[in-house]
Design an enzyme around this catalytic site. Structure first.
Site, PDB file in Angstrom:
ATOM      1  N   GLY A   1       0.829  -1.213   0.000  1.00 55.81           N
ATOM      2  CA  GLY A   1       0.000   0.000   0.000  1.00 55.81           C
ATOM      3  C   GLY A   1       0.859   1.256   0.000  1.00 55.81           C
ATOM      4  O   GLY A   1       0.628   2.183   0.777  1.00 55.81           O
ATOM      5  N   ALA A   2       1.830   1.296  -0.937  1.00 60.40           N
ATOM      6  CA  ALA A   2       2.793   2.411  -0.935  1.00 60.40           C
ATOM      7  C   ALA A   2       2.416   3.526  -1.903  1.00 60.40           C
ATOM      8  O   ALA A   2       3.198   4.444  -2.102  1.00 60.40           O
ATOM      9  CB  ALA A   2       4.179   1.876  -1.277  1.00 60.40           C
TER      10      ALA A   2
ATOM     11  N   THR B   1      -0.053   5.684  -1.640  1.00 58.39           N
ATOM     12  CA  THR B   1      -0.671   6.876  -1.023  1.00 58.39           C
ATOM     13  C   THR B   1      -0.457   6.833   0.493  1.00 58.39           C
ATOM     14  O   THR B   1       0.064   5.854   1.029  1.00 58.39           O
ATOM     15  CB  THR B   1      -2.186   6.938  -1.380  1.00 58.39           C
ATOM     16  OG1 THR B   1      -2.723   8.171  -0.900  1.00 58.39           O
ATOM     17  CG2 THR B   1      -2.963   5.790  -0.757  1.00 58.39           C
ATOM     18  N   GLY B   2      -0.834   7.925   1.159  1.00 59.67           N
ATOM     19  CA  GLY B   2      -0.846   7.949   2.625  1.00 59.67           C
ATOM     20  C   GLY B   2       0.499   7.680   3.280  1.00 59.67           C
ATOM     21  O   GLY B   2       1.555   8.099   2.803  1.00 59.67           O
ATOM     22  N   ILE B   3       0.436   6.972   4.394  1.00 59.04           N
ATOM     23  CA  ILE B   3       1.629   6.697   5.204  1.00 59.04           C
ATOM     24  C   ILE B   3       2.641   5.846   4.425  1.00 59.04           C
ATOM     25  O   ILE B   3       3.845   6.082   4.495  1.00 59.04           O
ATOM     26  CB  ILE B   3       1.204   5.946   6.493  1.00 59.04           C
ATOM     27  CG1 ILE B   3       0.213   6.784   7.307  1.00 59.04           C
ATOM     28  CG2 ILE B   3       2.412   5.588   7.330  1.00 59.04           C
ATOM     29  CD1 ILE B   3      -0.463   6.013   8.433  1.00 59.04           C
ATOM     30  N   GLY B   4       2.137   4.869   3.678  1.00 61.23           N
ATOM     31  CA  GLY B   4       3.024   3.982   2.931  1.00 61.23           C
ATOM     32  C   GLY B   4       3.855   4.749   1.916  1.00 61.23           C
ATOM     33  O   GLY B   4       5.058   4.493   1.755  1.00 61.23           O
TER      34      GLY B   4
ATOM     35  N   SER C   1      -2.960  -0.048  14.848  1.00 59.17           N
ATOM     36  CA  SER C   1      -3.615   1.197  15.268  1.00 59.17           C
ATOM     37  C   SER C   1      -3.934   1.104  16.754  1.00 59.17           C
ATOM     38  O   SER C   1      -4.269   0.018  17.255  1.00 59.17           O
ATOM     39  CB  SER C   1      -4.922   1.395  14.500  1.00 59.17           C
ATOM     40  OG  SER C   1      -5.697   2.405  15.131  1.00 59.17           O
TER      41      SER C   1
ATOM     42  N   TYR D   1     -12.764  -3.605  11.756  1.00 59.54           N
ATOM     43  CA  TYR D   1     -11.479  -2.889  11.639  1.00 59.54           C
ATOM     44  C   TYR D   1     -10.646  -3.099  12.901  1.00 59.54           C
ATOM     45  O   TYR D   1      -9.462  -3.428  12.845  1.00 59.54           O
ATOM     46  CB  TYR D   1     -11.727  -1.397  11.399  1.00 59.54           C
ATOM     47  CG  TYR D   1     -10.425  -0.608  11.277  1.00 59.54           C
ATOM     48  CD1 TYR D   1      -9.605  -0.747  10.158  1.00 59.54           C
ATOM     49  CD2 TYR D   1     -10.022   0.266  12.289  1.00 59.54           C
ATOM     50  CE1 TYR D   1      -8.408  -0.039  10.054  1.00 59.54           C
ATOM     51  CE2 TYR D   1      -8.828   0.980  12.186  1.00 59.54           C
ATOM     52  CZ  TYR D   1      -8.024   0.823  11.061  1.00 59.54           C
ATOM     53  OH  TYR D   1      -6.837   1.523  10.960  1.00 59.54           O
TER      54      TYR D   1
HETATM   55  N1  LIG Z   1      -4.524   7.304   8.836  1.00 54.73           N
HETATM   56  C1  LIG Z   1      -4.644   7.049  10.128  1.00 54.73           C
HETATM   57  O1  LIG Z   1      -5.072   7.912  10.934  1.00 54.73           O
HETATM   58  C2  LIG Z   1      -4.248   5.705  10.679  1.00 54.73           C
HETATM   59  C3  LIG Z   1      -4.348   5.498  12.067  1.00 54.73           C
HETATM   60  C4  LIG Z   1      -3.999   4.258  12.583  1.00 54.73           C
HETATM   61  C5  LIG Z   1      -3.551   3.248  11.729  1.00 54.73           C
HETATM   62  N2  LIG Z   1      -3.472   3.472  10.385  1.00 54.73           N
HETATM   63  C6  LIG Z   1      -3.006   2.371   9.521  1.00 54.73           C
HETATM   64  O2  LIG Z   1      -2.008   2.855   8.649  1.00 54.73           O
HETATM   65  C7  LIG Z   1      -1.981   2.066   7.436  1.00 54.73           C
HETATM   66  C8  LIG Z   1      -1.910   2.985   6.233  1.00 54.73           C
HETATM   67  O3  LIG Z   1      -3.085   3.751   6.217  1.00 54.73           O
HETATM   68  P1  LIG Z   1      -3.218   5.165   5.498  1.00 54.73           P
HETATM   69  O4  LIG Z   1      -3.811   6.086   6.486  1.00 54.73           O
HETATM   70  O5  LIG Z   1      -1.989   5.521   4.788  1.00 54.73           O
HETATM   71  O6  LIG Z   1      -4.393   4.791   4.454  1.00 54.73           O
HETATM   72  P2  LIG Z   1      -4.583   5.077   2.889  1.00 54.73           P
HETATM   73  O7  LIG Z   1      -4.114   6.437   2.539  1.00 54.73           O
HETATM   74  O8  LIG Z   1      -5.982   4.691   2.600  1.00 54.73           O
HETATM   75  O9  LIG Z   1      -3.588   4.003   2.225  1.00 54.73           O
HETATM   76  C9  LIG Z   1      -3.898   2.644   2.302  1.00 54.73           C
HETATM   77  C10 LIG Z   1      -3.111   1.879   1.257  1.00 54.73           C
HETATM   78  O10 LIG Z   1      -3.511   0.507   1.324  1.00 54.73           O
HETATM   79  C11 LIG Z   1      -3.796   0.079   0.010  1.00 54.73           C
HETATM   80  N3  LIG Z   1      -4.737  -1.039  -0.042  1.00 54.73           N
HETATM   81  C12 LIG Z   1      -6.028  -1.067   0.334  1.00 54.73           C
HETATM   82  N4  LIG Z   1      -6.570  -2.260   0.049  1.00 54.73           N
HETATM   83  C13 LIG Z   1      -5.583  -3.009  -0.524  1.00 54.73           C
HETATM   84  C14 LIG Z   1      -5.526  -4.322  -1.057  1.00 54.73           C
HETATM   85  N5  LIG Z   1      -6.591  -5.131  -1.088  1.00 54.73           N
HETATM   86  N6  LIG Z   1      -4.349  -4.762  -1.554  1.00 54.73           N
HETATM   87  C15 LIG Z   1      -3.263  -3.954  -1.563  1.00 54.73           C
HETATM   88  N7  LIG Z   1      -3.274  -2.699  -1.099  1.00 54.73           N
HETATM   89  C16 LIG Z   1      -4.425  -2.231  -0.584  1.00 54.73           C
HETATM   90  C17 LIG Z   1      -4.378   1.303  -0.687  1.00 54.73           C
HETATM   91  O11 LIG Z   1      -4.351   1.127  -2.084  1.00 54.73           O
HETATM   92  P3  LIG Z   1      -5.428   1.900  -3.053  1.00 54.73           P
HETATM   93  O12 LIG Z   1      -4.968   3.322  -3.118  1.00 54.73           O
HETATM   94  O13 LIG Z   1      -5.339   1.166  -4.322  1.00 54.73           O
HETATM   95  O14 LIG Z   1      -6.749   1.760  -2.377  1.00 54.73           O
HETATM   96  C18 LIG Z   1      -3.404   2.355  -0.175  1.00 54.73           C
HETATM   97  O15 LIG Z   1      -2.227   2.292  -0.920  1.00 54.73           O
HETATM   98  C19 LIG Z   1      -3.227   1.190   7.501  1.00 54.73           C
HETATM   99  O16 LIG Z   1      -2.854  -0.124   7.883  1.00 54.73           O
HETATM  100  C20 LIG Z   1      -4.078   1.815   8.605  1.00 54.73           C
HETATM  101  O17 LIG Z   1      -4.905   0.878   9.255  1.00 54.73           O
HETATM  102  C21 LIG Z   1      -3.805   4.675   9.844  1.00 54.73           C
END
Ligand SMILES: NC(=O)c1ccc[n+]([C@@H]2O[C@H](COP(=O)([O-])OP(=O)(O)OC[C@H]3O[C@@H](n4cnc5c(N)ncnc54)[C@H](OP(=O)(O)O)[C@@H]3O)[C@@H](O)[C@H]2O)c1
Length: 326
Positions: A23-24, A26-29, A164, A188
């Site tokens: 998941g690199a 967008t976002g944190i990745g 999380s 979740y």
């Molecule tokens: N943001 C927060 O406040 C927060 C807080 C606590 C924990 N987290 C954790 O941090 C991690 C990253 O989250 P984020 O906030 O960066 O979210 P995000 O911006 O939604 O990024 C999520 C990434 O996961 C990918 N993904 C989703 N479903 C997938 C699948 N079936 N196969 C492969 N890749 C998939 C998405 O790809 P697409 O773009 O193709 O959908 C995207 O690249 C997650 O594990 C989340 O639970 C986040």
């Protein structure tokens, strides 16, 4: 913007290291990838959407981290490579692992970052609840399939599971798929608790197998307004993202800040001697009792193996052979 966030201060360079980030795009990745690429690593973006991954790759190539003057970012950047990975499909996970094992000479860092949050109830092609499979089961299988390759890339390898802090409000349910009792939040939370229990159990099994060159970490990144909230308008109420951004504004991090604890667990010298622990704000954090129970961690491992039709052998080497044939 959250002003008191911690920063990974390690100056470590990653030249010669291969890193996989799920998941690199967008976002944190994506911000984790930006950091590692500028530290000189070969960074593998493991993503389900190749167009989005290519767009991210261009952005990562052209734009350095905000503090590009830092010592760790001096020197040549590394390489960026894309592999297709859909964690909600076991077939895709196996295919991706096969490709990685065949084409890569080593894997030093695996960042299990991808995730979905609070989507409407959906069953994957493998018959699992979507959040469970994407956030937990897909990463469980990917990690175990890659473990022999990671082991052969010792001495210093790390596996980082992005969880999380919300985990502490949940439990592991007898029916992991929550067929009769699904709520988007419950699913979740369970998946994020599973990430932590998996970290503990994998670390324990590695220790018992006398494999000392692989450390495993789980973490809470903070609260970051990313695309993770994409389902909220449907599963909470329309406009909820605007409310969150307004009310939580002082506590929100940007994605670069949100990537710091992942980066810390991946490269920091202090964390190099630690395994099986949980981190917040670039520091070890105490786990709530729900995530401390070794028996629950073992039961979850066994339950997951049953779902994947794997015999949960206590001997790790034997078990990994079974996994590689699945
Ligand atoms: N943001 C927060 O406040 C927060 C807080 C606590 C924990 N987290 C954790 O941090 C991690 C990253 O989250 P984020 O906030 O960066 O979210 P995000 O911006 O939604 O990024 C999520 C990434 O996961 C990918 N993904 C989703 N479903 C997938 C699948 N079936 N196969 C492969 N890749 C998939 C998405 O790809 P697409 O773009 O193709 O959908 C995207 O690249 C997650 O594990 C989340 O639970 C986040």
């Amino acid at each position: 913007m959250w002003l008191f966030h911690s920063q990974c201060t390690s100056k470590a360079r990653l030249v010669g290291k291969t890193v996989i980030i799920t998941g690199a795009n967008t976002g944190i990745g994506k911000e984790t990838a930006r950091d590692f690429y500028r530290r000189g690593a070969r960074v593998i973006l493991a993503c389900r959407d190749l167009q989005k991954a290519n767009d991210a790759l261009e952005d990562l190539k052209n734009n350095p981290p905000s503090r590009a003057d830092r010592k760790q970012f001096q020197g040549a950047p590394g390489e960026l490579v894309i592999y297709r990975l859909d964690l909600s499909s076991l077939k895709s996970v196996k295919e991706c692992a096969r490709n990685l094992i065949t084409k890569e000479s080593a894997i030093h860092l695996l960042i299990n970052n991808a995730g979905v949050m609070m989507c409407p109830q959906e069953t994957t092609e493998d018959g699992f609840e979507l959040q469970l499979q994407t956030n937990y089961i897909g990463h469980f299988l990917l990690t175990l399939l890659l473990l022999p390759k990671i082991q052969s890339s010792e001495p210093i390898c790390r596996i980082v599971n992005v969880s999380s802090a919300i985990y502490k409000h949940g439990i592991i349910h007898d029916d992991l798929n929550l067929k009769e009792s699904y709520t988007p939040l419950k699913a979740y939370i369970q998946s994020k608790l599973a990430n932590i229990l998996f970290t503990k159990e994998l670390a324990r099994r590695l220790k018992e197998a006398n494999i000392n060159g692989i450390n495993v970490y789980s973490l809470h990144p903070g609260v970051i307004p990313t695309e993770l909230g994409r389902h909220f308008n449907r599963t909470i109420f329309p406009g909820v993202n605007t409310v969150i951004r307004t009310v939580l504004r002082p506590f929100l991090k940007n994605p670069e800040q949100g990537a710091q604890t992942t980066i810390y667990c991946s490269v920091d010298e202090k964390a190099a001697d630690e395994t099986g622990l949980y981190y917040k704000e670039c520091n070890v954090a105490t786990l709530h009792w729900r995530a401390q129970d070794n028996q629950i961690a073992k039961n979850l491992w066994d339950q997951t193996c049953r779902l994947l039709h794997l015999k949960p052998d206590e001997d790790l080497a034997t078990f990994l052979k079974t996994v590689s044939n699945c």
